[in-house]
Design a protein around this motif. Sequence first.
Motif, PDB file in Angstrom:
ATOM      1  N   LYS A 124       3.220  -8.314   3.036  1.00  8.63           N
ATOM      2  CA  LYS A 124       3.025  -7.946   1.597  1.00  8.63           C
ATOM      3  C   LYS A 124       3.831  -6.535   1.301  1.00  8.63           C
ATOM      4  N   PRO A 125       5.343  -6.101   0.949  1.00  5.05           N
ATOM      5  CA  PRO A 125       5.255  -4.637   0.751  1.00  5.05           C
ATOM      6  C   PRO A 125       4.756  -3.260   0.920  1.00  5.05           C
ATOM      7  N   SER A 126       3.534  -4.199   0.367  1.00  3.70           N
ATOM      8  CA  SER A 126       2.546  -2.422   0.714  1.00  3.70           C
ATOM      9  C   SER A 126       2.305  -2.518   2.279  1.00  3.70           C
ATOM     10  N   THR A 127       2.615  -3.581   2.739  1.00  2.00           N
ATOM     11  CA  THR A 127       1.977  -4.168   4.659  1.00  2.00           C
ATOM     12  C   THR A 127       3.327  -2.908   5.199  1.00  2.00           C
ATOM     13  N   LYS A 184      -6.757 -10.417  10.598  1.00  2.00           N
ATOM     14  CA  LYS A 184      -8.123 -10.144   9.263  1.00  2.00           C
ATOM     15  C   LYS A 184      -8.468  -8.828   9.598  1.00  2.00           C
ATOM     16  N   ALA A 185      -9.413  -8.530  11.112  1.00  4.92           N
ATOM     17  CA  ALA A 185      -9.700  -7.064  11.420  1.00  4.92           C
ATOM     18  C   ALA A 185      -8.478  -6.069  12.097  1.00  4.92           C
ATOM     19  N   LEU A 186      -7.475  -6.820  12.075  1.00 11.48           N
ATOM     20  CA  LEU A 186      -6.480  -6.537  13.024  1.00 11.48           C
ATOM     21  C   LEU A 186      -5.694  -5.124  11.494  1.00 11.48           C
ATOM     22  N   ARG A 187      -5.620  -6.312  10.201  1.00 15.28           N
ATOM     23  CA  ARG A 187      -4.959  -5.074   9.175  1.00 15.28           C
ATOM     24  C   ARG A 187      -5.376  -4.169   8.445  1.00 15.28           C
ATOM     25  N   THR A 188      -7.216  -4.274   8.965  1.00 16.01           N
ATOM     26  CA  THR A 188      -7.355  -3.588   7.920  1.00 16.01           C
ATOM     27  C   THR A 188      -7.954  -1.801   9.016  1.00 16.01           C
ATOM     28  N   MET A 189      -7.659  -3.111  10.404  1.00 24.01           N
ATOM     29  CA  MET A 189      -7.554  -1.513  11.581  1.00 24.01           C
ATOM     30  C   MET A 189      -6.013  -0.614  11.110  1.00 24.01           C
ATOM     31  N   VAL A 190      -5.416  -1.589  10.581  1.00 17.91           N
ATOM     32  CA  VAL A 190      -4.179  -0.610  10.177  1.00 17.91           C
ATOM     33  C   VAL A 190      -3.999   0.633   9.161  1.00 17.91           C
ATOM     34  N   GLU A 191      -4.594  -0.137   8.444  1.00 22.13           N
ATOM     35  CA  GLU A 191      -5.294   0.359   7.019  1.00 22.13           C
ATOM     36  C   GLU A 191      -5.637   1.708   7.147  1.00 22.13           C
ATOM     37  N   ASN A 247      14.422 -10.732   2.347  1.00 21.56           N
ATOM     38  CA  ASN A 247      13.629 -11.922   1.514  1.00 21.56           C
ATOM     39  C   ASN A 247      15.057 -11.116   0.031  1.00 21.56           C
ATOM     40  N   MET A 248      15.206 -10.630  -0.035  1.00 24.24           N
ATOM     41  CA  MET A 248      16.041  -9.815  -0.617  1.00 24.24           C
ATOM     42  C   MET A 248      15.250  -9.099  -1.322  1.00 24.24           C
ATOM     43  N   ASP A 249      13.928  -7.972  -0.790  1.00 24.60           N
ATOM     44  CA  ASP A 249      13.676  -7.248  -1.595  1.00 24.60           C
ATOM     45  C   ASP A 249      13.845  -5.745  -1.176  1.00 24.60           C
ATOM     46  N   ALA A 250      14.088  -5.152  -2.700  1.00 22.77           N
ATOM     47  CA  ALA A 250      15.351  -4.079  -2.217  1.00 22.77           C
ATOM     48  C   ALA A 250      14.299  -2.364  -2.145  1.00 22.77           C
ATOM     49  N   TYR A 251      14.499  -1.414  -1.063  1.00 22.80           N
ATOM     50  CA  TYR A 251      13.266  -0.912  -0.872  1.00 22.80           C
ATOM     51  C   TYR A 251      13.749   0.339  -1.165  1.00 22.80           C
ATOM     52  N   LEU A 252      13.405   1.736  -1.847  1.00 23.41           N
ATOM     53  CA  LEU A 252      13.794   3.552  -1.432  1.00 23.41           C
ATOM     54  C   LEU A 252      13.188   3.957  -0.433  1.00 23.41           C
ATOM     55  N   ALA A 253      13.808   4.260   0.387  1.00 25.64           N
ATOM     56  CA  ALA A 253      12.575   4.993   1.042  1.00 25.64           C
ATOM     57  C   ALA A 253      13.462   6.715   1.164  1.00 25.64           C
ATOM     58  N   VAL A 254      11.909   7.448   1.106  1.00 27.07           N
ATOM     59  CA  VAL A 254      12.278   8.714   1.139  1.00 27.07           C
ATOM     60  C   VAL A 254      11.282   9.275   2.136  1.00 27.07           C
ATOM     61  N   THR A 255      12.542  10.087   2.498  1.00 30.76           N
ATOM     62  CA  THR A 255      11.766  11.802   4.248  1.00 30.76           C
ATOM     63  C   THR A 255      11.667  12.885   4.302  1.00 30.76           C
ATOM     64  N   CYS A 256      10.653  13.600   4.355  1.00 30.10           N
ATOM     65  CA  CYS A 256      10.798  14.714   4.220  1.00 30.10           C
ATOM     66  C   CYS A 256      10.857  15.753   5.334  1.00 30.10           C
ATOM     67  N   HIS A 257      11.346  16.602   5.357  1.00 30.07           N
ATOM     68  CA  HIS A 257      11.758  17.849   6.860  1.00 30.07           C
ATOM     69  C   HIS A 257      11.427  18.966   5.651  1.00 30.07           C
ATOM     70  N   VAL A 295       8.066   3.781   1.412  1.00 27.80           N
ATOM     71  CA  VAL A 295       9.035   2.997   1.855  1.00 27.80           C
ATOM     72  C   VAL A 295       9.042   1.916   0.543  1.00 27.80           C
ATOM     73  N   LEU A 296       9.133   2.203  -0.707  1.00 26.43           N
ATOM     74  CA  LEU A 296       8.602   1.771  -2.012  1.00 26.43           C
ATOM     75  C   LEU A 296       9.609   0.793  -1.552  1.00 26.43           C
TER      76      LEU A 296
END
Length: 574
Positions: free
Chosen positions: A560-563, A112-119, A150-160, A175-176
Amino acid sequence: MAPGKKRSVAWDHFNLISPNKVQCLICKHEFAFNDSTSSMMRHLRSVHHVETPQSANQAFNPPCIVSRKQELDSALVDMIVMDAQPFSIVEDKGFKAFVNLLDPSYIIPNRKALRTMVEEKYKAKKEKALDVVSRASAVSLTADMWTSINMDAYLAVTCHFITEEVELASVVLGVLKFPQTHTAAHLAEAKNLLMEEWGIKGKVTGLVTDCAPNMVACANILLLRHIMCFAHMLNLVVKKSLAQTPELEDIRSKGRRIVGLFKSSTTAKEKLSEMQRQLARPEHKLIQEVETRWNSTFNMLERLFKEREPLGAALATLHTDLPPLTSEDYQAIHHCLSILSPFQEATVELSTEKRVSASKVIPMVKMLKHYISSRCGQITHPLGEKLATNLKNNLHERFSALEKVTALSMATLLDPRFKELGFCSQGSAHTAIERLTKECAATMQALLPEAQPQSPPREGPSSQQEDGGLWALLDRHVGVQQQGTSTTASATVEVQRYLKEPHIPRTQDPLRYWVTHKVLYPHLYKLAMKFLCTPASSVPCERIFSKAGEIVSQRRNRLKPSTVEKILFLNKNL
C-alpha cells in the motif's frame, strides 16, 4: 489438573506429549513430567528468559519476553527497513533456519505482527522528528516527483535545517501517493498540508526543485523562495553543450554500440575479462550511457578510455561488424574528459547532504567559468576546443542571474570560507552585502522590546498635556527613525567587522566557525542558521526514489502507498 487449581503459565510454552513427558514449544527440548511444573518453569526462566511468577500465591499474568526479544524484534524491523526486504521474508524457510541457528529461543513474528511493529516504530520516530523540527529556527525544503513500476505517482518532500547542536540535519516530511494531475495548485495544496502537519509554516526559507514550470509556479503560490536545483541546471548546461558538438556525438554513438555488445553477449564479456587478466588489469565492466544524465556520458567515455587496450584486443578476436574506436577517437575522448572532469567534480560535491552546500554554488560557478575560459585558450584539438566554447557560452547563459538569487548570495556571504570573494561580479557582491546588512538590521529590530500600546486619549483640559501635547506625534516619528538609524548603523558595523576577518580554509566546516563566533556576531549567527541549511540540489529527493525503486519491486508490488511512505520515512530517518 485438580478442580479449582490454577493453570500454570508453563503450559503456555509446553505440550504434554505423553503421560510422563513434556516438550518445550520454543526449543523442542523434552523433559520428564511428574505432575510438577517446577523444572519447566526453571527452563523458561534460565534458557528463554521468560518472566514467570515467583510465588504460587501470585496471580498468573501472561508472560512477556524481556528485553532480549524486544531487541531482536527491533533489529528485525530495522533490517526490513534499511535493506528494503519484503515482509514475507519471515516466512522464508532459509531465513527461519538461519534465525533458528542464531537463537533457537527467538520466535519470529508473522507478517501481520511485523507490519504492526513497522507502524509503531514509524509513529515513534515521526513523533521524535516532529519535536526536533519544531525546535529549528529555519528550514528549507526539497521536492520531486516519481512514478513506480505500478504507474503510481509519488511526491517526496524533504526538510533541511540546523539543529540546536549546530549540525546539519534532514528529515523526510512525506512520500505521498499523488493521483491528481501534477498542476502547480495540486502540488501547492499537498505541500501546504505537509508544512501545516510539521508546524513549519513561516519557517521555510526556500524550496529547492528542478526547473519544471509546475514546481516553480507551486513555490510562487506558496509564497516561498524558489531555488533551482544546481545539479539539474548543470545537467542542462552540459547536455546542451554535448548536443552542440556533433563530432563527439559520433564517438558517443560508437561507444554506446560497443558497450551494448559487451552488455548483451556473454562471449564478448568473457573475452574482455580474459584480456584484462592477461594484461594484469582489474576486471572492470563497461558503463552504458543514460540519456537523461550527462555524467553517465562522462562515466562511459572514461571507462572506455581506461579499458582501451583490453577492449581493443577483445574486439579484434570477436570478429564483429562494429567499428572500433580509433586512436583519433581516443585522443578526442581524452581531451573531452579533461574538459568535463571539473563538471563531474562539481556535481558530486554539491549533491551531498552532510555538509553545507548552497554557499558553494556561486563560488563553484565562478571556478567553472574561470576553468573553461582558461582552457579555451590552451586546447589545440578542434573537438575539445569546440566543446569548451559551447560549455563557456552555456554556462554564461544559464547562470547569468545566479548571483542575484537571495538565498544563494546570502549563504555565500555568510560562509566564512568565501564571503565576497566567492562572487564573479563585484557589483553583485556589493549588492549582496547591502542586502545582508538590511537582513541583519531587521534581525536586530525584531529583538528590540516592543513598543507599549498607547492608551486612548482622555477628554478634558489636561489630556493634551498627558499625551505629550502638540508635538507628541512628531516626537514619536523621530524616535522610530532614530531607532531605525541606530539598528542600521549597528548592523553595518557587525557586517563589516565580520567581512574584514580572515577567511577560514576551504576544507573547514563553516558551522564550527559560527559556534565559536556566536557571541561576537550574534545577529549574523541567526542569519547563518537561516541560510546555511539550504541544500544546493534536490538530490535528497532523488535518493529517496532510488530506495523507493528497491522497495516497490516485482517481489513486493502490492504494498500500500501508506506502507511505502512509512518504510521510506524510517529508511531515511532511522
